[in-house]
Scaffold this active site. Structure first.
Site, PDB file in Angstrom:
ATOM      1  N   LYS A  92      -4.676  -4.835  -5.298  1.00  0.00           N
ATOM      2  CA  LYS A  92      -5.096  -3.898  -4.256  1.00  0.00           C
ATOM      3  C   LYS A  92      -5.977  -2.819  -4.888  1.00  0.00           C
ATOM      4  O   LYS A  92      -5.562  -2.141  -5.841  1.00  0.00           O
ATOM      5  CB  LYS A  92      -3.842  -3.287  -3.631  1.00  0.00           C
ATOM      6  CG  LYS A  92      -4.007  -2.838  -2.211  1.00  0.00           C
ATOM      7  CD  LYS A  92      -2.630  -2.509  -1.660  1.00  0.00           C
ATOM      8  CE  LYS A  92      -2.717  -1.781  -0.359  1.00  0.00           C
ATOM      9  NZ  LYS A  92      -1.432  -1.201   0.020  1.00  0.00           N
TER      10      LYS A  92
HETATM   11  C1  E4P Z   1      -0.611  -0.775   3.120  1.00  0.00           C
HETATM   12  O1  E4P Z   1      -1.340  -1.585   2.628  1.00  0.00           O
HETATM   13  C2  E4P Z   1      -0.954   0.669   3.210  1.00  0.00           C
HETATM   14  O2  E4P Z   1      -0.972   1.234   1.936  1.00  0.00           O
HETATM   15  C3  E4P Z   1       0.038   1.339   4.120  1.00  0.00           C
HETATM   16  O3  E4P Z   1       0.123   0.588   5.310  1.00  0.00           O
HETATM   17  C4  E4P Z   1      -0.274   2.805   4.423  1.00  0.00           C
HETATM   18  O4  E4P Z   1       0.620   3.243   5.407  1.00  0.00           O
HETATM   19  P1  E4P Z   1       0.838   4.785   5.783  1.00  0.00           P
HETATM   20  O5  E4P Z   1      -0.414   5.280   6.440  1.00  0.00           O
HETATM   21  O6  E4P Z   1       2.004   4.778   6.713  1.00  0.00           O
HETATM   22  O7  E4P Z   1       1.104   5.509   4.496  1.00  0.00           O
END
Ligand code: E4P
Length: 223
Positions: A92
């Protein structure tokens, strides 16, 4: 579209939540980020790498592991190390200039990527051009700031379809069951969500009322 149907990823580093979602039989993968790892008090490089291996051994599907570096060399070094942990690891990478360069490098070297922190169609186009396996638009955070996250999913879906771009839309920052339904309608390939949003899809008051009645009447069927 190349995917058979909407995929469900769970957005957590919590092992018992991952297990509960896996036990439902509908889990296709897991996403994590540094905030989610910190929430589980996973601290130190060895513990972090071991946590990813544990998740990979629990769920047979793509597992996103986020790099902490923000410079090209650091992202490549970390990404190679993460990808070597397990074939299902997806590296990622944040949507920044060095991130795009790194995604292109990973693409050329057969390493799967998830381009994260995406808030616009332009960013999604760049991620696809670099060959990202997944692009992660942050629905909830867009809604929080007064824009419409689902509109962005719809726009990216349209662009990718018109242009024949292969990157999968992984709707992230999901807060509710209704987000999942709207993302499915708008053309997301994957929804990553907390366990609570997945479980929310189960619920309807008429189901509860109807089941209570069936259970009550079932008693009349036995002597
Ligand atoms: C996943 O890939 C993201 O990092 C995550 O969904 C972010 O979520 P949040 O906005 O609730 O922190």
């Amino acid at each position: 579209m190349s995917h058979p149907h909407l995929q469900f990823f769970i957005d957590t580093a919590n092992l018992s939540e991952i297990q509960e979602a896996f036990d439902l039989g509908i889990l296709d993968g897991v996403t994590t980020n540094p905030s989610l790892m910190a929430r589980e008090k996973v601290v130190g490089k060895e513990a972090v790498l071991n946590h990813y291996i544990t998740i990979c051994n629990m769920v047979d599907g793509d597992i996103s592991a986020e790099v902490l570096s923000t410079d090209f060399d650091g992202i490549i070094e970390e990404g190679k190390e993460l990808a070597a942990l397990h074939p299902n690891i997806v590296v990622k990478v944040p949507m920044i200039k060095d991130g795009i360069k790194a995604i292109k490098w990973f693409t050329n070297n057969g390493i799967k990527t998830n381009c994260t922190l995406v808030f616009s169609a332009g960013q999604a186009i760049l991620a696809a051009k670099a060959g990202a396996t997944y692009v992660s638009p942050f629905i909830g955070r867009i809604d929080d700031s007064g824009w419409d996250g689902i509109d962005l999913i719809r726009q990216i879906s349209h662009i990718y379809t018109v242009q024949g771009m292969q990157t999968k839309i992984l709707a992230a920052s999901i807060r509710t069951g209704n987000h999942i339904i709207a993302c499915a309608e708008a053309g997301a390939h994957v929804c990553t969500s907390p366990l609570s949003s997945i479980l929310a899809l189960l619920k309807h008051p008429l189901t509860d009322i109807g089941l209570a009645k069936f259970v009550e009447d079932a008693k009349k069927m036995s002597n």
